[in-house]
Design a protein around this motif. Structure first.
Motif, PDB file in Angstrom:
ATOM      1  N   SER A   1      69.734 128.399  34.779  1.00  0.00           N
ATOM      2  CA  SER A   1      69.988 127.339  33.793  1.00  0.00           C
ATOM      3  C   SER A   1      70.762 126.208  34.447  1.00  0.00           C
ATOM      4  O   SER A   1      71.233 126.344  35.568  1.00  0.00           O
ATOM      5  N   GLY A   2      70.853 125.096  33.730  1.00  0.00           N
ATOM      6  CA  GLY A   2      71.512 123.911  34.286  1.00  0.00           C
ATOM      7  C   GLY A   2      70.471 122.934  34.803  1.00  0.00           C
ATOM      8  O   GLY A   2      69.278 123.165  34.673  1.00  0.00           O
ATOM      9  N   SER A   3      70.953 121.824  35.371  1.00  0.00           N
ATOM     10  CA  SER A   3      70.000 120.815  35.813  1.00  0.00           C
ATOM     11  C   SER A   3      70.136 120.513  37.300  1.00  0.00           C
ATOM     12  O   SER A   3      71.201 120.681  37.892  1.00  0.00           O
ATOM     13  N   TYR A   4      69.019 120.078  37.863  1.00  0.00           N
ATOM     14  CA  TYR A   4      68.975 119.702  39.269  1.00  0.00           C
ATOM     15  C   TYR A   4      68.101 118.452  39.421  1.00  0.00           C
ATOM     16  O   TYR A   4      66.927 118.480  39.079  1.00  0.00           O
ATOM     17  N   GLU A   5      68.713 117.385  39.906  1.00  0.00           N
ATOM     18  CA  GLU A   5      67.951 116.171  40.204  1.00  0.00           C
ATOM     19  C   GLU A   5      67.967 115.921  41.702  1.00  0.00           C
ATOM     20  O   GLU A   5      69.025 115.891  42.321  1.00  0.00           O
ATOM     21  N   LEU A   6      66.781 115.756  42.259  1.00  0.00           N
ATOM     22  CA  LEU A   6      66.632 115.425  43.678  1.00  0.00           C
ATOM     23  C   LEU A   6      65.928 114.075  43.751  1.00  0.00           C
ATOM     24  O   LEU A   6      64.830 113.923  43.195  1.00  0.00           O
ATOM     25  N   CYS A   7      66.548 113.100  44.396  1.00  0.00           N
ATOM     26  CA  CYS A   7      65.987 111.733  44.472  1.00  0.00           C
ATOM     27  C   CYS A   7      65.612 111.244  43.075  1.00  0.00           C
ATOM     28  O   CYS A   7      64.497 110.739  42.869  1.00  0.00           O
ATOM     29  N   ASP A   8      66.498 111.441  42.114  1.00  0.00           N
ATOM     30  CA  ASP A   8      66.283 110.996  40.734  1.00  0.00           C
ATOM     31  C   ASP A   8      65.139 111.706  40.009  1.00  0.00           C
ATOM     32  O   ASP A   8      64.736 111.287  38.922  1.00  0.00           O
ATOM     33  N   THR A   9      64.598 112.759  40.618  1.00  0.00           N
ATOM     34  CA  THR A   9      63.548 113.534  39.950  1.00  0.00           C
ATOM     35  C   THR A   9      64.168 114.792  39.353  1.00  0.00           C
ATOM     36  O   THR A   9      64.893 115.515  40.046  1.00  0.00           O
ATOM     37  N   ASP A  10      63.878 115.026  38.069  1.00  0.00           N
ATOM     38  CA  ASP A  10      64.342 116.253  37.426  1.00  0.00           C
ATOM     39  C   ASP A  10      63.452 117.398  37.898  1.00  0.00           C
ATOM     40  O   ASP A  10      62.313 117.549  37.464  1.00  0.00           O
ATOM     41  N   VAL A  11      63.996 118.171  38.824  1.00  0.00           N
ATOM     42  CA  VAL A  11      63.219 119.214  39.490  1.00  0.00           C
ATOM     43  C   VAL A  11      62.712 120.269  38.499  1.00  0.00           C
ATOM     44  O   VAL A  11      61.608 120.792  38.634  1.00  0.00           O
ATOM     45  N   CYS A  12      63.524 120.555  37.472  1.00  0.00           N
ATOM     46  CA  CYS A  12      63.168 121.622  36.534  1.00  0.00           C
ATOM     47  C   CYS A  12      61.908 121.297  35.727  1.00  0.00           C
ATOM     48  O   CYS A  12      61.252 122.186  35.203  1.00  0.00           O
ATOM     49  N   SER A  13      61.563 120.006  35.630  1.00  0.00           N
ATOM     50  CA  SER A  13      60.424 119.631  34.805  1.00  0.00           C
ATOM     51  C   SER A  13      59.112 119.600  35.595  1.00  0.00           C
ATOM     52  O   SER A  13      58.054 119.309  35.041  1.00  0.00           O
ATOM     53  N   LEU A  14      59.174 119.894  36.894  1.00  0.00           N
ATOM     54  CA  LEU A  14      57.977 119.771  37.724  1.00  0.00           C
ATOM     55  C   LEU A  14      57.107 121.022  37.676  1.00  0.00           C
ATOM     56  O   LEU A  14      57.609 122.136  37.490  1.00  0.00           O
TER      57      LEU A  14
END
Ligand SMILES: Nc1ncnc2c1ncn2[C@@H]1O[C@H](COP(=O)(O)OP(=O)(O)OP(=O)(O)O)[C@@H](O)[C@H]1O
Ligand SMILES: [Mg+2]
Length: 224
Positions: free
Chosen positions: A63-76
């Motif tokens: 759980s929680g969020s992770y953004e890499l280069c402004d991309t929300d990784v969890c939504s990919l």
């Protein structure tokens, strides 16, 4: 101007073990700027490699969020994640992880095969450029077993750089090396960072940690 490359917020990671759920990372909040050189330290089993695997898109947070280069990784999707991983992340491991059957040059070329934007006829030029950066273009036709540990690690670093990644993730990169080879790898990572690479290093090497811009310590799955 600084730019946030990696942003983890309220991130947790747990595994299902034989004795039930084990929480390995707890409430991780971490921002890493582009160009930063960051050391991650902590005792064995504290969660350092797990954190790196999540940042490197080899594993998902619970759980929680992770953004890499402004991309929300969890939504990919799975496929989008694999593209992001291939193009944005360079990995360097303690045991080098070179392919023994392939020459040094072919090892460095390997990640390019998963990038549709790179023409096959350009593989060699691109790979040789990175081998030059690590000082090993003269070993291009050798096989990994013909190189010292330090040289193998430099090949692994060239391979990690070949896709021009946004971040280099190094999990105990000097862990299998004697002090002389370790010092060479440390120098190389510092040089790469000075040239603009963002570098995260999990390490037990105190001198290496001291030379980083910032050190975070993980204790029982939490940043302390
Ligand atoms: N796939 C998995 N399934 C279950 N438990 C796991 C898994 N991967 C890691 N763990 C557990 O998570 C905890 C943290 O492991 P991790 O590999 O992140 O530690 P580390 O800080 O890298 O340790 P070391 O310094 O020894 O490499 C350990 O207790 C480990 O047993
Ligand atoms: Mg580890």
């Amino acid at each position: 101007m600084s730019e946030t490359l990696i942003k983890l917020a309220e991130l947790d990671k747990s595994f299902d073990g034989p004795a039930g759920k084990v929480t390995v990372l707890k409430n991780i909040n971490l921002e890493i700027e582009r160009g930063e050189l960051l050391a991650v330290i902590g005792k064995s089993g504290s969660g350092k490699s797990t954190l790196l695997s999540i940042i490197g898109l080899l594993d998902n947070a619970t759980s929680g969020s992770y953004e890499l280069c402004d991309t929300d990784v969890c939504s990919l999707s799975h496929y989008q994640t694999s593209i992001l991983r291939n193009q944005n992340i360079g990995w360097v491991f303690q045991n080098f992880n070179l392919v023994p059957e392939l020459s040094v040059l072919k090892n460095v070329e390997l990640p390019l095969k998963y990038n549709k934007n790179v023409k096959k006829t350009d593989y060699k030029t691109i790979a040789l450029k990175q081998l030059e950066r690590v000082g090993l273009s003269d070993k291009q036709n050798n096989f990994p077993e013909q190189l010292s540990g330090g040289q193998q690690q430099r090949v692994a670093i060239a391979r990690a750089l070949v896709s021009n990644p946004d971040v280099l993730l190094c999990d105990e990169p000097t862990g299998n090396l004697d002090s002389e080879n370790a010092a060479q790898i440390v120098d190389l990572l510092l040089t790469l960072n000075a040239a603009g690479s963002t570098v995260l290093i999990v390490t037990h090497n105190e001198s290496l940690a001291q030379q980083c811009d910032r050190t975070i310590e993980i204790k029982d799955g939490m940043i302390v």
